[in-house]
Motif scaffolding. Structure first.
Motif, PDB file in Angstrom:
ATOM      1  N   TYR A 132      29.242  40.961  16.350  1.00  0.00           N
ATOM      2  CA  TYR A 132      28.429  41.781  17.248  1.00  0.00           C
ATOM      3  C   TYR A 132      28.650  43.253  16.964  1.00  0.00           C
ATOM      4  N   THR A 133      27.560  43.998  16.963  1.00  0.00           N
ATOM      5  CA  THR A 133      27.663  45.430  16.748  1.00  0.00           C
ATOM      6  C   THR A 133      26.666  46.132  17.650  1.00  0.00           C
ATOM      7  N   SER A 134      26.927  47.395  17.907  1.00  0.00           N
ATOM      8  CA  SER A 134      26.063  48.130  18.822  1.00  0.00           C
ATOM      9  C   SER A 134      24.761  48.512  18.156  1.00  0.00           C
ATOM     10  N   VAL A 173      33.645  44.830  10.780  1.00  0.00           N
ATOM     11  CA  VAL A 173      33.181  44.208   9.542  1.00  0.00           C
ATOM     12  C   VAL A 173      34.102  44.549   8.373  1.00  0.00           C
ATOM     13  N   THR A 174      34.710  45.734   8.406  1.00  0.00           N
ATOM     14  CA  THR A 174      35.606  46.102   7.313  1.00  0.00           C
ATOM     15  C   THR A 174      36.762  45.105   7.224  1.00  0.00           C
ATOM     16  N   GLY A 175      37.238  44.664   8.378  1.00  0.00           N
ATOM     17  CA  GLY A 175      38.293  43.651   8.390  1.00  0.00           C
ATOM     18  C   GLY A 175      37.809  42.313   7.843  1.00  0.00           C
ATOM     19  N   VAL A 196      35.980  54.815   4.607  1.00  0.00           N
ATOM     20  CA  VAL A 196      34.836  54.078   5.148  1.00  0.00           C
ATOM     21  C   VAL A 196      34.632  54.357   6.627  1.00  0.00           C
ATOM     22  N   GLY A 197      33.417  54.198   7.064  1.00  0.00           N
ATOM     23  CA  GLY A 197      33.139  54.168   8.495  1.00  0.00           C
ATOM     24  C   GLY A 197      32.349  55.333   9.009  1.00  0.00           C
ATOM     25  N   GLU A 198      32.470  56.466   8.369  1.00  0.00           N
ATOM     26  CA  GLU A 198      31.763  57.665   8.814  1.00  0.00           C
ATOM     27  C   GLU A 198      31.794  58.643   7.653  1.00  0.00           C
ATOM     28  N   PRO A 199      30.957  59.660   7.719  1.00  0.00           N
ATOM     29  CA  PRO A 199      31.000  60.642   6.641  1.00  0.00           C
ATOM     30  C   PRO A 199      32.391  61.271   6.598  1.00  0.00           C
ATOM     31  N   ASP A 209      34.462  56.903  -1.590  1.00  0.00           N
ATOM     32  CA  ASP A 209      33.860  57.055  -0.258  1.00  0.00           C
ATOM     33  C   ASP A 209      32.761  56.000  -0.180  1.00  0.00           C
ATOM     34  N   THR A 210      33.004  54.962   0.604  1.00  0.00           N
ATOM     35  CA  THR A 210      32.146  53.783   0.556  1.00  0.00           C
ATOM     36  C   THR A 210      31.210  53.722   1.755  1.00  0.00           C
ATOM     37  N   TRP A 211      29.925  53.756   1.492  1.00  0.00           N
ATOM     38  CA  TRP A 211      28.951  53.625   2.584  1.00  0.00           C
ATOM     39  C   TRP A 211      28.464  52.185   2.673  1.00  0.00           C
ATOM     40  N   TRP A 212      28.491  51.660   3.870  1.00  0.00           N
ATOM     41  CA  TRP A 212      27.898  50.356   4.151  1.00  0.00           C
ATOM     42  C   TRP A 212      27.882  50.144   5.642  1.00  0.00           C
ATOM     43  N   GLN A 213      27.455  48.962   6.093  1.00  0.00           N
ATOM     44  CA  GLN A 213      27.302  48.680   7.516  1.00  0.00           C
ATOM     45  C   GLN A 213      27.627  47.219   7.794  1.00  0.00           C
ATOM     46  N   THR A 214      27.826  46.909   9.072  1.00  0.00           N
ATOM     47  CA  THR A 214      27.989  45.519   9.473  1.00  0.00           C
ATOM     48  C   THR A 214      26.825  44.696   8.891  1.00  0.00           C
ATOM     49  N   GLU A 215      25.647  45.276   8.932  1.00  0.00           N
ATOM     50  CA  GLU A 215      24.449  44.575   8.481  1.00  0.00           C
ATOM     51  C   GLU A 215      24.442  44.335   6.974  1.00  0.00           C
ATOM     52  N   THR A 216      25.004  45.268   6.214  1.00  0.00           N
ATOM     53  CA  THR A 216      24.929  45.106   4.751  1.00  0.00           C
ATOM     54  C   THR A 216      26.015  44.155   4.249  1.00  0.00           C
ATOM     55  N   GLY A 272      19.116  53.434   9.414  1.00  0.00           N
ATOM     56  CA  GLY A 272      19.454  54.190  10.622  1.00  0.00           C
ATOM     57  C   GLY A 272      20.303  55.415  10.343  1.00  0.00           C
ATOM     58  N   ASP A 273      20.527  55.712   9.057  1.00  0.00           N
ATOM     59  CA  ASP A 273      21.320  56.884   8.682  1.00  0.00           C
ATOM     60  C   ASP A 273      20.435  57.958   8.056  1.00  0.00           C
ATOM     61  N   GLY A 274      20.759  59.205   8.356  1.00  0.00           N
ATOM     62  CA  GLY A 274      20.129  60.313   7.657  1.00  0.00           C
ATOM     63  C   GLY A 274      20.896  60.567   6.362  1.00  0.00           C
ATOM     64  N   TRP A 306      24.257  61.970  -0.096  1.00  0.00           N
ATOM     65  CA  TRP A 306      25.211  62.461   0.913  1.00  0.00           C
ATOM     66  C   TRP A 306      24.765  61.891   2.254  1.00  0.00           C
ATOM     67  N   LEU A 307      25.639  61.150   2.911  1.00  0.00           N
ATOM     68  CA  LEU A 307      25.298  60.571   4.207  1.00  0.00           C
ATOM     69  C   LEU A 307      25.534  61.587   5.313  1.00  0.00           C
ATOM     70  N   LEU A 308      24.599  61.646   6.245  1.00  0.00           N
ATOM     71  CA  LEU A 308      24.671  62.712   7.247  1.00  0.00           C
ATOM     72  C   LEU A 308      24.817  62.220   8.674  1.00  0.00           C
ATOM     73  N   MET A 336      26.125  56.035  18.182  1.00  0.00           N
ATOM     74  CA  MET A 336      27.143  57.059  17.911  1.00  0.00           C
ATOM     75  C   MET A 336      28.211  56.462  17.007  1.00  0.00           C
ATOM     76  N   ASN A 337      28.971  57.339  16.389  1.00  0.00           N
ATOM     77  CA  ASN A 337      30.047  56.884  15.532  1.00  0.00           C
ATOM     78  C   ASN A 337      31.310  57.634  15.957  1.00  0.00           C
ATOM     79  N   VAL A 338      32.156  56.946  16.682  1.00  0.00           N
ATOM     80  CA  VAL A 338      33.363  57.564  17.216  1.00  0.00           C
ATOM     81  C   VAL A 338      34.561  56.938  16.513  1.00  0.00           C
TER      82      VAL A 338
HETATM   83  C1  WTA Z   1      28.520  54.927   9.107  1.00  0.00           C
HETATM   84  C2  WTA Z   1      31.208  50.079   8.884  1.00  0.00           C
HETATM   85  C3  WTA Z   1      29.008  57.989   5.973  1.00  0.00           C
HETATM   86  C4  WTA Z   1      27.008  54.909   8.950  1.00  0.00           C
HETATM   87  C5  WTA Z   1      31.419  49.628   7.439  1.00  0.00           C
HETATM   88  C6  WTA Z   1      26.676  53.431   9.079  1.00  0.00           C
HETATM   89  C7  WTA Z   1      29.293  55.931   6.950  1.00  0.00           C
HETATM   90  C8  WTA Z   1      27.676  52.974  10.097  1.00  0.00           C
HETATM   91  C9  WTA Z   1      30.106  55.516   5.864  1.00  0.00           C
HETATM   92  C10 WTA Z   1      28.010  51.512   9.974  1.00  0.00           C
HETATM   93  C11 WTA Z   1      30.364  56.463   4.815  1.00  0.00           C
HETATM   94  C12 WTA Z   1      29.899  53.876   7.276  1.00  0.00           C
HETATM   95  N1  WTA Z   1      29.787  57.676   4.927  1.00  0.00           N
HETATM   96  N2  WTA Z   1      28.747  57.163   6.992  1.00  0.00           N
HETATM   97  N3  WTA Z   1      31.146  56.182   3.793  1.00  0.00           N
HETATM   98  N4  WTA Z   1      30.463  54.239   6.101  1.00  0.00           N
HETATM   99  N5  WTA Z   1      29.198  54.895   7.794  1.00  0.00           N
HETATM  100  O1  WTA Z   1      28.482  48.741  11.079  1.00  0.00           O
HETATM  101  O2  WTA Z   1      26.431  55.644  10.002  1.00  0.00           O
HETATM  102  O3  WTA Z   1      30.709  49.673  11.833  1.00  0.00           O
HETATM  103  O4  WTA Z   1      25.348  53.205   9.493  1.00  0.00           O
HETATM  104  O5  WTA Z   1      30.127  49.415   9.421  1.00  0.00           O
HETATM  105  O6  WTA Z   1      28.847  53.761   9.848  1.00  0.00           O
HETATM  106  O7  WTA Z   1      29.048  51.164  10.848  1.00  0.00           O
HETATM  107  P1  WTA Z   1      29.605  49.693  10.867  1.00  0.00           P
END
Ligand code: WTA
Length: 668
Positions: free
Chosen positions: A276-278, A324-326, A400-403, A425-432, A513-515, A525-527, A534-536
């Motif tokens: 589950y994710t928000s 999801v990272t876990g 991971v997790g935020e910019p 610096d790894t970008w991804w999401q629960t969905e990916t 859903g990311d700029g 560059w993820l913004l 939100m990303n806290v």
């Molecule tokens: C953000 C976590 C910038 C982004 C794996 C994404 C990031 C959301 C990065 C997913 C990164 C994750 N740079 N932003 N390297 N990695 N994000 O589902 O906004 O908890 O859409 O997955 O985290 O968060 P989730």
């Protein structure tokens, strides 16, 4: 720009435009790296053949697949669909069969300092026992099992035991409240919950089981629970209430269980887990992942992005299995690759602020994967703390997790990585499901603050409102234009929401859903988020979910929540509330306002979990709304970030912002 476009993103963009540093890989690293530049060429030449090769090289199939991708029912993909396999067999048994049973799978470090070393052979026995125990409790292939555990070895065993019998697991982060747990259990219609008496947190036992008891108790207006049994791991030994017919001790169940178990061979598209994710509405989404494609991409990314050498590396991902990272980088990716890894139960500052670095030194960790928030916290504590430990074993660092802001990136590299380690610096999401955009160590010249390039096999772009790719130098929305193996297969029980959320903004392509922005080299560059998420501290929280928690409190009439930039946590939750008439003067003086704030923060903790507690709650007389009644969060964010309030001309009542600002300037 849409109304809810993140202004944090815009401020971020200006800073990032000045970032020109670049760190090419050393020739020594490049020479030994798993990933070679040719990987991009291979994937570009024939993407599906590339993924088929990864699936065959990295995963063991019971029945080989003959078709790589079936996209005929888009947006629900079918990858390797006629192949069969088992996730737990791939994560554990095949390594034992290959003679690697004595290799350490997990170095466990409990917060109080207790340790445990688990080899692949031991893991195999434990997983088999747990699978037998679950089967004895009536869990069958296809049944859902909710896991609500601290970061202990049993969490990994529990997930793999479910996978072994083809029972999708749904892990709920131990920091979520009983109410949040209840709704997730109900949505998944789980048959069994696996929990613990408690875990250690900041030097003290912290109970978990009471939340499960509360989540399963009959509640007015709620359906009776589908849960038949609760398996309870004894971790802290604290007193635990017991429901005789329902609760079973994990150690009792495992002790009497057989140490062998035949894995259930499932089809590649069999559900492996729900997480589950928000989202942008109040109701969390149950993201569904299946087996074959997910495992392929988890293993592929773990091997190439972290340059894993299973024989020699000690890998440590600090994420909790509740996220999801876990899932992908503590459980499935590393174990599929036969890695030796560290699992740590507690917080980075227990009992002292050097705990992580002490662990790196003790186990000679060579690959570390963590979140920018943690790095910023360590920066704040001071570089003399990591300096006390020998960190020379480290050779790859991940984020991971935020910019990650360039300052934190540079600090990470210099102080933790000794100016020598590549950073991914790894970008991804629960969905990916797995990493999508990241530099490859040994190949990419890294730029501080940028995730840079889609991995070989992934097609991503930045587009404008009309779905046209923006030119280099331009900004817009991040999209994924081709299906990928570990993509979500839907939202549990809600196919329509799946289509609406991800596939309707730009028909046929995935809207993340990311700029994002492309620099002059075409690097990404993820913004930050462009929606109401939100990303806290790298955790995803929904503004609407927190707003509904707030208005469920009897004194609150209306609430609006925004994510305001925060130096430490990336974003912080700031809530604006209007109190109900009869309670309106409760916040009239400073003491009253503080009491209201405490009461409401605790209420949010109870409804969702402590991670969702607003950092600030401001009591206001009105909220800024458009004529159609939509709250203009952009203006509230200006207030929360102490900026001059932007253009308010589309407000139904343009004096509202003055009213809010005037009220907040009162000493309170
Ligand atoms: C953000 C976590 C910038 C982004 C794996 C994404 C990031 C959301 C990065 C997913 C990164 C994750 N740079 N932003 N390297 N990695 N994000 O589902 O906004 O908890 O859409 O997955 O985290 O968060 P989730």
């Amino acid at each position: 720009m849409p109304e809810n476009e993140s202004t944090t993103a815009q401020t971020g963009l200006e800073n990032l435009l000045h970032e020109t540093r670049s760190f090419p890989p050393s020739p020594e690293f490049a020479a030994q790296a798993n990933a070679k530049p040719e990987l991009y060429e291979e994937a570009r030449a024939d993407r599906l053949a590339f993924w088929a090769r990864q699936a065959n090289d990295l995963v063991t199939w019971r029945t080989p697949f003959t078709e790589t991708l079936d996209w005929s029912q888009a947006p629900v993909a079918r990858w390797f669909a006629d192949g069969t396999l088992n996730a737990a067999y791939n994560a554990v048994d095949r390594h034992v069969e290959a003679g690697l049973g004595d290799r350490v799978a997990i170095h466990f470090e409990g917060e109080p300092g207790d340790t445990r070393t688990v080899t692949y052979a031991e893991l195999q026995r434990d997983v088999a026992r747990a699978a037998n125990a679950l089967a004895a409790l009536g869990v069958e292939t296809g049944d859902r099992v909710v896991i609500y555990l601290p970061m202990i070895v049993e969490a990994v065993v529990a997930m793999l035991a479910c996978a072994r019998i083809g029972a999708p697991h749904s892990v709920v982060f131990g920091g979520f409240s009983a109410d949040a747990l209840r709704s997730r259990i109900a949505d998944a219609e789980a048959k069994v919950v696996i929990t613990a008496d408690g875990g250690y947190r900041r030097g003290a036992p912290s109970a978990l089981k009471p939340a499960v008891d509360e989540a399963l108790a009959p509640k007015e207006g709620a359906e009776p629970t589908t849960v038949e049994h609760v398996l309870v791991v004894r971790r802290t030994g604290q007193d635990t209430a017991w429901t005789e017919s329902r609760d079973v001790w994990w150690h009792d169940a495992l002790e009497s269980a057989d140490t062998t178990h035949t894995p259930v061979w499932v089809e590649a598209e069999h559900p492996l887990f729900i997480l589950y994710t928000s989202g942008t509405t109040g109701k969390p989404k149950g993201i569904l992942h299946t087996t074959g494609g997910y495992l392929t991409q988890a293993a592929y990314t773990h091997r190439n992005v972290f340059d894993l050498k299973a024989e020699t590396d000690v890998y440590w991902c600090t994420a909790d299995i509740g996220w999801v990272t876990g899932h992908s980088y503590v459980v499935y990716g590393p174990l599929l690759n036969g890695a030796t890894q560290v699992i740590y139960e507690g917080t980075p500052d227990s009992p002292h602020q050097g705990r992580w670095w002490e662990i790196v030194e003790k186990y000679k960790v060579s690959i570390l994967y963590t979140a920018p928030t943690a790095i910023r916290a360590c920066m704040k504590w001071g570089e003399e703390i990591p300096a006390k430990f020998d960190l020379s074993s480290l050779r790859v660092l991940g984020s991971v997790g935020e910019p990650i802001n360039p300052e934190a990136w540079m600090w990470y590299r210099r102080v933790i990585g000794g100016d020598r380690t590549p950073i991914v610096d790894t970008w991804w999401q629960t969905e990916t499901g797995a990493i999508m955009i990241s530099p490859l160590p040994g190949v990419t010249a890294a730029k501080p603050g940028s995730a840079q390039v889609p991995l070989p096999g992934i097609v991503a772009d930045v587009v404008d409102d009309e779905a046209h790719a923006v030119p280099n130098g331009g900004g817009g929305y991040l999209v994924l234009s081709e299906p990928w193996p570990s993509m979500l297969r839907g939202i549990w029980g809600d196919l329509q929401r799946f289509t609406d959320t991800y596939w309707s903004r730009f028909p046929g392509i995935y809207f993340a859903g990311d700029g994002a922005k492309k620099d002059e080299d075409g690097d990404i560059w993820l913004l930050g988020r462009v929606d109401d998420v939100m990303n806290v501290s790298g955790h995803r929280l929904s503004t609407t979910e927190i707003e509904s928690a707030l208005v469920s409190h009897e004194i609150v009439a209306e609430a609006a929540v925004v994510g305001a930039s925060d130096d430490l946590t990336g974003q912080a939750v700031v809530a604006f509330v209007i109190l109900r008439g009869e309670h309106a003067d409760r916040a009239a003086d400073a003491d009253g306002a503080a009491a209201v704030q405490t009461e409401l923060r605790n209420h949010v903790a109870k409804e969702i979990g402590p991670i969702a507690k607003p950092k600030r709650i401001l009591v206001v007389p009105e909220l800024p709304k458009t004529r159609s009644g939509k709250i203009m969060r952009r203006l509230l964010r200006d207030v929360a970030e102490n900026r001059t309030v932007g253009d308010a001309t589309t407000l139904a009542d343009s004096s509202v912002m003055e009213l809010i600002s005037a009220g907040l300037q009162k000493p309170s």
